[in-house]
Scaffold this active site. Sequence first.
Site, PDB file in Angstrom:
ATOM      1  CG  ASN A 104      -2.693 -10.401  -5.042  1.00  0.00           C
ATOM      2  OD1 ASN A 104      -2.397  -9.505  -4.258  1.00  0.00           O
ATOM      3  ND2 ASN A 104      -2.614 -10.262  -6.346  1.00  0.00           N
ATOM      4  CG  HIS A 121      -0.071 -11.780   2.859  1.00  0.00           C
ATOM      5  ND1 HIS A 121      -0.026 -10.501   2.344  1.00  0.00           N
ATOM      6  CD2 HIS A 121       1.059 -11.919   3.620  1.00  0.00           C
ATOM      7  CE1 HIS A 121       1.073  -9.894   2.781  1.00  0.00           C
ATOM      8  NE2 HIS A 121       1.760 -10.735   3.535  1.00  0.00           N
ATOM      9  CB  CYS A 156     -14.928 -27.432  13.324  1.00  0.00           C
ATOM     10  SG  CYS A 156     -14.015 -28.970  13.236  1.00  0.00           S
ATOM     11  CB  SER A 198       1.529  -0.057  -1.380  1.00  0.00           C
ATOM     12  OG  SER A 198       1.225  -0.990  -0.355  1.00  0.00           O
ATOM     13  CG  ASN A 222       2.638   0.558  -8.410  1.00  0.00           C
ATOM     14  OD1 ASN A 222       1.710   1.340  -8.580  1.00  0.00           O
ATOM     15  ND2 ASN A 222       2.741  -0.198  -7.333  1.00  0.00           N
ATOM     16  CB  ALA A 224       0.994   5.006  -7.817  1.00  0.00           C
TER      17      ALA A 224
HETATM   18  C1  BJW Z   1      -1.483  -1.239  -9.606  1.00  0.00           C
HETATM   19  C2  BJW Z   1      -2.585  -1.195 -10.438  1.00  0.00           C
HETATM   20  C3  BJW Z   1      -2.457  -1.797 -11.711  1.00  0.00           C
HETATM   21  C4  BJW Z   1      -3.083  -0.181  -8.589  1.00  0.00           C
HETATM   22  N1  BJW Z   1      -1.314  -2.384 -12.049  1.00  0.00           N
HETATM   23  N2  BJW Z   1      -0.363  -1.833  -9.960  1.00  0.00           N
HETATM   24  C5  BJW Z   1       8.394  -4.438  10.398  1.00  0.00           C
HETATM   25  C6  BJW Z   1       8.216  -3.075  10.474  1.00  0.00           C
HETATM   26  C7  BJW Z   1       6.955  -2.537  10.721  1.00  0.00           C
HETATM   27  C8  BJW Z   1       5.848  -3.373  10.872  1.00  0.00           C
HETATM   28  C9  BJW Z   1       6.030  -4.718  10.789  1.00  0.00           C
HETATM   29  C10 BJW Z   1       7.294  -5.227  10.554  1.00  0.00           C
HETATM   30  N3  BJW Z   1       7.176  -6.588  10.512  1.00  0.00           N
HETATM   31  C11 BJW Z   1       5.901  -6.918  10.705  1.00  0.00           C
HETATM   32  C12 BJW Z   1       5.181  -5.805  10.899  1.00  0.00           C
HETATM   33  C13 BJW Z   1       3.723  -5.773  11.158  1.00  0.00           C
HETATM   34  C14 BJW Z   1       2.892  -5.982   9.917  1.00  0.00           C
HETATM   35  C15 BJW Z   1       3.205  -4.857   8.919  1.00  0.00           C
HETATM   36  O1  BJW Z   1       3.879  -5.022   7.943  1.00  0.00           O
HETATM   37  N4  BJW Z   1       2.633  -3.696   9.147  1.00  0.00           N
HETATM   38  C16 BJW Z   1       2.846  -2.549   8.264  1.00  0.00           C
HETATM   39  C17 BJW Z   1       1.524  -2.153   7.658  1.00  0.00           C
HETATM   40  C18 BJW Z   1       3.511  -1.471   9.036  1.00  0.00           C
HETATM   41  N5  BJW Z   1       3.127  -7.289   9.322  1.00  0.00           N
HETATM   42  C19 BJW Z   1       2.554  -8.385   9.795  1.00  0.00           C
HETATM   43  O2  BJW Z   1       1.848  -8.346  10.784  1.00  0.00           O
HETATM   44  C20 BJW Z   1       2.839  -9.689   9.085  1.00  0.00           C
HETATM   45  N6  BJW Z   1       3.205 -10.687   9.991  1.00  0.00           N
HETATM   46  C21 BJW Z   1       4.397 -10.701  10.567  1.00  0.00           C
HETATM   47  O3  BJW Z   1       5.260  -9.903  10.288  1.00  0.00           O
HETATM   48  O4  BJW Z   1       4.553 -11.691  11.469  1.00  0.00           O
HETATM   49  C22 BJW Z   1       5.783 -11.752  12.161  1.00  0.00           C
HETATM   50  C23 BJW Z   1       5.494 -12.248  13.526  1.00  0.00           C
HETATM   51  C24 BJW Z   1       6.554 -12.613  14.298  1.00  0.00           C
HETATM   52  C25 BJW Z   1       6.338 -13.064  15.560  1.00  0.00           C
HETATM   53  C26 BJW Z   1       5.075 -13.139  16.048  1.00  0.00           C
HETATM   54  C27 BJW Z   1       4.011 -12.795  15.287  1.00  0.00           C
HETATM   55  C28 BJW Z   1       4.237 -12.333  14.015  1.00  0.00           C
HETATM   56  C29 BJW Z   1       1.562 -10.212   8.442  1.00  0.00           C
HETATM   57  C30 BJW Z   1       1.082  -9.328   7.346  1.00  0.00           C
HETATM   58  C31 BJW Z   1      -0.270  -9.840   6.835  1.00  0.00           C
HETATM   59  C32 BJW Z   1      -0.882  -8.902   5.809  1.00  0.00           C
HETATM   60  N7  BJW Z   1      -2.237  -9.273   5.599  1.00  0.00           N
HETATM   61  C33 BJW Z   1      -3.018  -8.525   4.637  1.00  0.00           C
HETATM   62  C34 BJW Z   1      -4.503  -8.978   4.768  1.00  0.00           C
HETATM   63  C35 BJW Z   1      -4.685 -10.384   4.215  1.00  0.00           C
HETATM   64  C36 BJW Z   1      -6.075 -10.857   4.383  1.00  0.00           C
HETATM   65  C37 BJW Z   1      -7.047 -10.096   3.519  1.00  0.00           C
HETATM   66  O5  BJW Z   1      -6.937 -10.111   2.298  1.00  0.00           O
HETATM   67  O6  BJW Z   1      -7.945  -9.476   4.108  1.00  0.00           O
HETATM   68  O7  BJW Z   1      -2.528  -8.773   3.317  1.00  0.00           O
HETATM   69  S1  BJW Z   1      -2.859  -6.781   4.802  1.00  0.00           S
HETATM   70  C38 BJW Z   1      -3.008  -6.438   3.083  1.00  0.00           C
HETATM   71  O8  BJW Z   1      -1.803  -5.773   2.650  1.00  0.00           O
HETATM   72  C39 BJW Z   1      -3.034  -7.798   2.379  1.00  0.00           C
HETATM   73  C40 BJW Z   1      -2.071  -7.581   1.247  1.00  0.00           C
HETATM   74  O9  BJW Z   1      -1.559  -8.815   0.770  1.00  0.00           O
HETATM   75  C41 BJW Z   1      -1.037  -6.684   1.854  1.00  0.00           C
HETATM   76  C42 BJW Z   1      -0.207  -5.937   0.838  1.00  0.00           C
HETATM   77  O10 BJW Z   1      -0.993  -5.039   0.113  1.00  0.00           O
HETATM   78  P1  BJW Z   1      -0.645  -4.740  -1.415  1.00  0.00           P
HETATM   79  O11 BJW Z   1      -0.832  -5.949  -2.217  1.00  0.00           O
HETATM   80  O12 BJW Z   1       0.657  -4.052  -1.501  1.00  0.00           O
HETATM   81  O13 BJW Z   1      -1.860  -3.747  -1.801  1.00  0.00           O
HETATM   82  P2  BJW Z   1      -1.953  -2.151  -1.652  1.00  0.00           P
HETATM   83  O14 BJW Z   1      -3.383  -1.813  -1.746  1.00  0.00           O
HETATM   84  O15 BJW Z   1      -1.213  -1.666  -0.484  1.00  0.00           O
HETATM   85  O16 BJW Z   1      -1.176  -1.604  -2.933  1.00  0.00           O
HETATM   86  C43 BJW Z   1      -1.689  -1.813  -4.245  1.00  0.00           C
HETATM   87  C44 BJW Z   1      -0.675  -1.273  -5.237  1.00  0.00           C
HETATM   88  O17 BJW Z   1      -1.137  -1.573  -6.542  1.00  0.00           O
HETATM   89  C45 BJW Z   1      -0.484   0.254  -5.176  1.00  0.00           C
HETATM   90  O18 BJW Z   1       0.912   0.539  -5.173  1.00  0.00           O
HETATM   91  C46 BJW Z   1      -1.107   0.737  -6.492  1.00  0.00           C
HETATM   92  O19 BJW Z   1      -0.471   1.880  -7.043  1.00  0.00           O
HETATM   93  C47 BJW Z   1      -0.913  -0.454  -7.371  1.00  0.00           C
HETATM   94  N8  BJW Z   1      -1.837  -0.598  -8.526  1.00  0.00           N
HETATM   95  N9  BJW Z   1      -3.598  -0.506  -9.879  1.00  0.00           N
HETATM   96  C48 BJW Z   1      -0.298  -2.375 -11.225  1.00  0.00           C
HETATM   97  N10 BJW Z   1      -3.506  -1.764 -12.650  1.00  0.00           N
HETATM   98 ZN    ZN Z   2     -12.161 -28.269  14.538  1.00  0.00          ZN
END
Ligand code: BJW
Ligand code: ZN
Length: 253
Positions: A104, A121, A156, A198, A222, A224
């Site tokens: 988060n 993140h 900046c 997720s 979770n 779900a």
């Molecule tokens: C409840 C609830 C309640 C509801 N109680 N639960 C390998 C394979 C495939 C792809 C990749 C890979 N490696 C890297 C990638 C690419 C990519 C990736 O993973 N893509 C996939 C989507 C396929 N990853 C990246 O690009 C990462 N970087 C990287 O790997 O760099 C390596 C690199 C190497 C060399 C050169 C360059 C790079 C970076 C990932 C950055 C993610 N950023 C975000 C945005 C942040 C900024 C912003 O806030 O706007 O981060 S994306 C977004 O998703 C955010 C979150 O932190 C992240 C995770 O989401 P989260 O927290 O899981 O939320 P949800 O909505 O998905 O799920 C919510 C859950 O809560 C659900 O399950 C509900 O059921 C539950 N819930 N109510 C408890 N009350």
């Molecule tokens: Zn600067």
Amino acid sequence: MRGMDLSEVAARLRAARHVACLTGAGVSAESGIPTFRDPQTGLWARFDPQALATPQAFAAEPAWVWGWYEWRRSLVARAAPNPAHRALALLEARVPRFTLITQNVDDLHERAGSRRVLHLHGRLAESHCEQCARRLEPGTPATLPEGGAPLEPPRCPGCGGRYRPGVVWFGEALPQAEWQAAADAAGACDLFLCIGTSSLVQPAASLSEVASRAGALTVQVNPASTGLDARMSAVLRGPAGQILPQLLAAAWP
Ligand code: BJW
Ligand code: ZN
């Protein structure tokens, strides 16, 4: 519920020496912060991630991206930690070693009293210059309509570059020290809690697997199901704001 039930997990929690915990957007959902992937209320049901959460988006439409993040900053500023955040702060004080890893970008764990939080993140509140990395002192977020509105990012004073949100976009590397500390903790803990995520985004999602391979008990919290459920030692189904206080009350009656 899968595998162990809540009271069995509580007994293991009481006996654990090192607990590592990975949180996601679901932990802040009960504070009124939308998750990303919820089909009705998630941010990405309404906004296109490719158009907002990538370096390419910021390069193409800096004002749209900055305005969207300002709106999210204002949501977080008005929100308060919920019982899930508070339970995790309490847990830090209860177990001999505790590592809190979060995906988060809000500061609700800190505001609930958690003292050490690894932000994989980044942080919404920490914008920096795209060119020279100078930090922008966080001010009051702009008042913007739902979803934000175009707003030019400030420049900046040192180099004239644009400030950008201090978050990790798709395709960007995670902060090295935080990632290393998180991976170390996942590999060394005896109990790993995966809460409100997720588990679709890498590399954060791989931490459960690291913990599992190292022999830790892995617990999913979770409401779900997720793709990782079948590989967890236990699945506690329900909102984190209910399950976590119940778990703590059962572990330390
Ligand atoms: C409840 C609830 C309640 C509801 N109680 N639960 C390998 C394979 C495939 C792809 C990749 C890979 N490696 C890297 C990638 C690419 C990519 C990736 O993973 N893509 C996939 C989507 C396929 N990853 C990246 O690009 C990462 N970087 C990287 O790997 O760099 C390596 C690199 C190497 C060399 C050169 C360059 C790079 C970076 C990932 C950055 C993610 N950023 C975000 C945005 C942040 C900024 C912003 O806030 O706007 O981060 S994306 C977004 O998703 C955010 C979150 O932190 C992240 C995770 O989401 P989260 O927290 O899981 O939320 P949800 O909505 O998905 O799920 C919510 C859950 O809560 C659900 O399950 C509900 O059921 C539950 N819930 N109510 C408890 N009350
Ligand atoms: Zn600067």
